[in-house]
Enzyme design. Structure first.
Site: not given
Ligand code: SF4
Length: 757
Positions: A95-96, A160, A448, A643, A645
């Site tokens: 998806d990313h 995630d 975000r 993070s 990571r």
């Molecule tokens: S918050 Fe992260 S998982 Fe959700 S749509 Fe945005 S990038 Fe994709």
């Protein structure tokens, strides 16, 4: 084994006994989070000490979910474990890596080409090891997980940060780094600090323009981006039970924005309804059978302040729609105050783009409520005044809303439907803008909104709101508009007012989908080849790290003495480097390039003791490695914060660094170093940091009797012939010392798999 009803049955079979036992241990009624946590303690846990915010505890999660960007290194590492299959049900979601540019079909086809090798690797590695694979276009990880895998009372980790979305179905779901996912898939325990608990009591009922999104926008305003740190946020009260399951998921999803470990709702009829609507009547029935254990004990409802560390009450009758931002999700504005805030702060009033979607808000309910505004636009002859894009959360949602005739209204009003993917939410957006430096405003239903998050432009003021508010703003094209009170001028020049949005919690004719985009793994993956081209620049199969040679380490050279802050970003930078996240050797060219060299205050400029010349850190490390000489990195306080990571620990290991010696570590990074077979050491006397000189040759002594709690000795041989012997501490337990000796934690698992006891 992506979906495993037998696993869910087992969780529910064991739940009553485990909850009863936990109540006995704790000696009081339990919150829901406590019930689920206790029910998922790792069998090896014998501690009775569960002090909130203090003790680290081992858990056994039920499942793992990974998105395409973070899955790469997690799975490359997992392959090292030597297991024929993952230890718990796991899935990968593409998806990313899909950029939103023109529209769904074209963007998807571009992504399939440009990321072909990554998708082929993920598909083949999933096929081999029993992992469910969701193809590009199938949808966003958290929406797909909610529709297929989340279940009340379960525990999941996901690579995630918005993994907590599954809390909308009563699951403890926590975002982690790839190394943690790898461990759980390999059959290891997963560690978490026993969380604090925040209780949020919702009373009353939402109505009109107010949506679930407004609850979390309000909570973000109260708790701020740090207020949930180290805590599970548990929602309860009549108001909580009145919210749809996907509305609950929106709230849990965005709990990431207040730093919460995760958020959680108790099992109720709304969740049962959603499970049935998504073809999981069996799970709903099983959950109903243990419903009392999937809710907090009654005493907790009666006196929440006795059981939660903090209690917040929100009356939904009075809750206004909110718009949060810009630049931070906790700058919360009730809609009645927003226009003033825009004017007072001189934020650009003109709205340039409105975007709906993301894992936070792309459910059937979200889209149907937004579409009810779009329908009004068609009826009232309104056209969008700003660009308007819609990214459905999953193919199932997209197919169903299209079948139900909901998408057409977007077309007429001037919206563009994008691929079922993250797209602009993660900056995968080829935005059309005349001047990228110009101050401008956008509004999204995402989670975000930090500077540059969506389009990489510092001048973009991003605001977040519910999908219905975003749709109304798309029609107004102006941030000072208040859809609750203001009118808009339509194409005929008439003033019209929008009615309140209406929607459906669940599709009235049920969900349907032709091809959800799921690829089941092979029953037996033995003969399946994992596809990685030997000349790939983005992917590289890993070789096991070598075992410890069995002696003290002599003749190490100082690679860098880092000064001041050295976060995981300084150690392994993000940005353009992320395209190499599946290629350890290539991404290692960013190792420590952000760290400040304490001897010259420069970044990425260190002395090569072999030549006397100064050069970049990675190249210098490679020179030592080529000469068969180990190195050591010295650092300051809280080294490795940021993070989780895993690259920040793997890169030094790959480039021949044997030890990281610092004043103090960020704990997760310290653990990551241990897992990769590195030595993570701290100065017993912090001032000894000053004794380390640029030309030192260094020994680490005491490894042949490496024992928990016993310090090691570091000998600094200075260029002038003098030496300093300093005591260094470590926090390795017996098991972690074995990791060091074996060369990495995964080397031990591989041994166990290949030579079972
Ligand atoms: S918050 Fe992260 S998982 Fe959700 S749509 Fe945005 S990038 Fe994709």
């Amino acid at each position: 084994m992506a979906f495993d009803i037998e696993m869910i049955k087992k969780v529910y079979e064991d739940l009553p006994g485990k909850v009863a036992h936990a109540r006995q241990v704790v000696g009081r009624p339990l919150t829901l989070a406590e019930k689920i946590l206790f029910a998922h303690l790792h069998p090896s846990m014998d501690t009775k000490n569960f002090e909130r915010g203090k003790n680290y505890v081992d858990f056994a999660p039920d499942r793992v979910a990974m998105q395409d960007a973070t899955a790469q290194m997690a799975l490359l590492q997992f392959m090292q474990a030597g297991r024929p299959q993952v230890a718990v049900p796991s899935t990968v979601h593409c998806d990313h890596l899909i950029q939103a540019k023109v529209g769904a079909a074209e963007d998807l086809s571009t992504a399939l080409n440009s990321n072909k090798e990554v998708f082929e690797f993920l598909a083949s590695v999933s096929n081999k090891y029993g992992i469910g694979f969701w193809k590009p276009g199938a949808g966003i990880i958290h929406q797909v997980v909610l529709e297929n895998y989340a279940f009340p009372g379960g525990m999941m980790i996901g690579t995630d940060s918005h993994t907590p979305n599954a809390g909308g179905l009563g699951m403890i779901a926590i975002g982690v780094g790839g190394a943690d996912a790898c461990d759980v898939m390999a059959g290891l325990a997963w560690e978490l600090k026993w969380p604090k608990l925040i209780g949020i009591k919702l009373t009353g009922r939402m109505s009109g323009w107010t949506a679930s999104k407004d609850i979390i926008l309000k909570v973000a305003g109260i708790l701020t981006v740090k207020g949930g740190t180290g805590a599970i946020v548990e929602y309860f009260g009549d108001g909580a039970d009145s919210l749809s399951a996907t509305g609950k998921a929106t709230i849990c999803n965005m709990g990431a924005e207040i730093g919460a470990t995760c958020s959680l709702f108790a099992y109720d009829e709304k969740m049962g309804g959603y499970l049935r609507a998504t073809d999981r009547a069996d799970v709903a029935e099983l959950a109903s059978g243990v419903a009392e254990h999937l809710r907090p004990d009654p005493e907790v409802y009666a006196s929440p302040e006795k059981y939660y560390d903090q209690v917040i009450e929100i009356n939904l009758d009075e809750l206004e729609p909110h718009v949060n931002g810009p630049f931070t999700p906790d700058l919360a504005w009730p809609i009645s105050k927003f226009a003033d805030a825009v004017r007072t702060n001189n934020w650009p009033e003109k709205l340039e783009v409105a975007l709906i979607g993301s894992c936070t808000n792309s459910s059937y309910e979200d889209i149907s409520r937004s579409v009810s505004i779009a329908h009004q636009a068609v009826e009232k002859n309104l056209k969008t005044k700003s660009e308007f894009t819609i990214s459905p959360g999953s193919e199932m949602v997209r197919y169903t809303v299209e079948k139900d005739g909901l998408l057409q209204a977007y077309d007429v009003m001037g919206g563009v439907v994008m691929a079922n993917a993250c797209g602009p939410c993660i900056g995968q957006w080829a935005r059309h803008i005349d001047d990228p430096n110009r101050k401008n405003s956008i509004i999204t239903s995402f989670n975000r909104n930090f500077a540059k998050r969506n389009d990489s432009y510092a001048g973009t003021h991003a605001f977040v709101a519910s999908p219905e508010i975003v749709t109304a703003f798309a029609l107004a094209g102006d941030l000072t508009f208040n859809p609750l009170t203001d009118t808009l001028i339509n194409e005929d020049g008439k003033a019209v007012k929008l009615d309140e949005p209406k929607g459906f919690e669940l599709p009235p004719h049920g969900f349907s989908v032709e091809d959800a985009g799921y690829q089941a793994p092979a029953e037996n993956g033995e003969g399946v080849e994992v596809l990685v081209s030997p000349d790939s620049q983005r992917l590289q199969l890993l070789d096991p790290f070598p075992e410890w040679e069995g002696t003290d380490l002599h003749g190490l050279r100082l690679l860098i003495k880092a000064k001041g802050k050295c976060t995981t970003d300084h150690i392994s930078m993000a940005g353009p480097w992320l395209k190499f996240r599946g290629h350890l050797d290539n991404i290692s060219n960013n190792m420590l390039i952000g760290a400040i060299n304490g001897f010259n205050d420069s970044i990425d400029k260190v002395k090569n003791q072999l030549t006397g010349e100064y050069g970049p850190v990675p190249a210098t490390a490679r020179a030592y490695k080529a000469a068969g000489i180990g190195t050591i990195v010295v650092g300051d306080e809280n080294y490795g914060e940021g993070s989780s990571r895993e690259h920040a620990a793997m890169e030094p290991r790959h480039l021949g660094v044997r030890a990281i010696l610092v004043k103090s570590f960020a704990r997760i990074h310290e653990t990551n170093l241990k897992k990769q077979g590195m030595l993570g050491l701290t100065f017993a006397k912090k001032e000894d940091y000053d004794l380390v000189q640029e030309d030192d040759v260094i020994d680490i002594v005491g490894l042949t009797s490496f024992t928990p709690g016993v310090p090691l000795t570091v000998v600094l041989h200075h260029a002038d012939g003098t030496e300093d012997r300093i005591s260094v501490n470590h926090t390795y337990n017996e098991q972690q010392i074995e990791w060091f000796k074996a060369g990495a934690a995964l080397n031990i698992i591989r041994r166990q798999v290949l030579q079972p006891a």
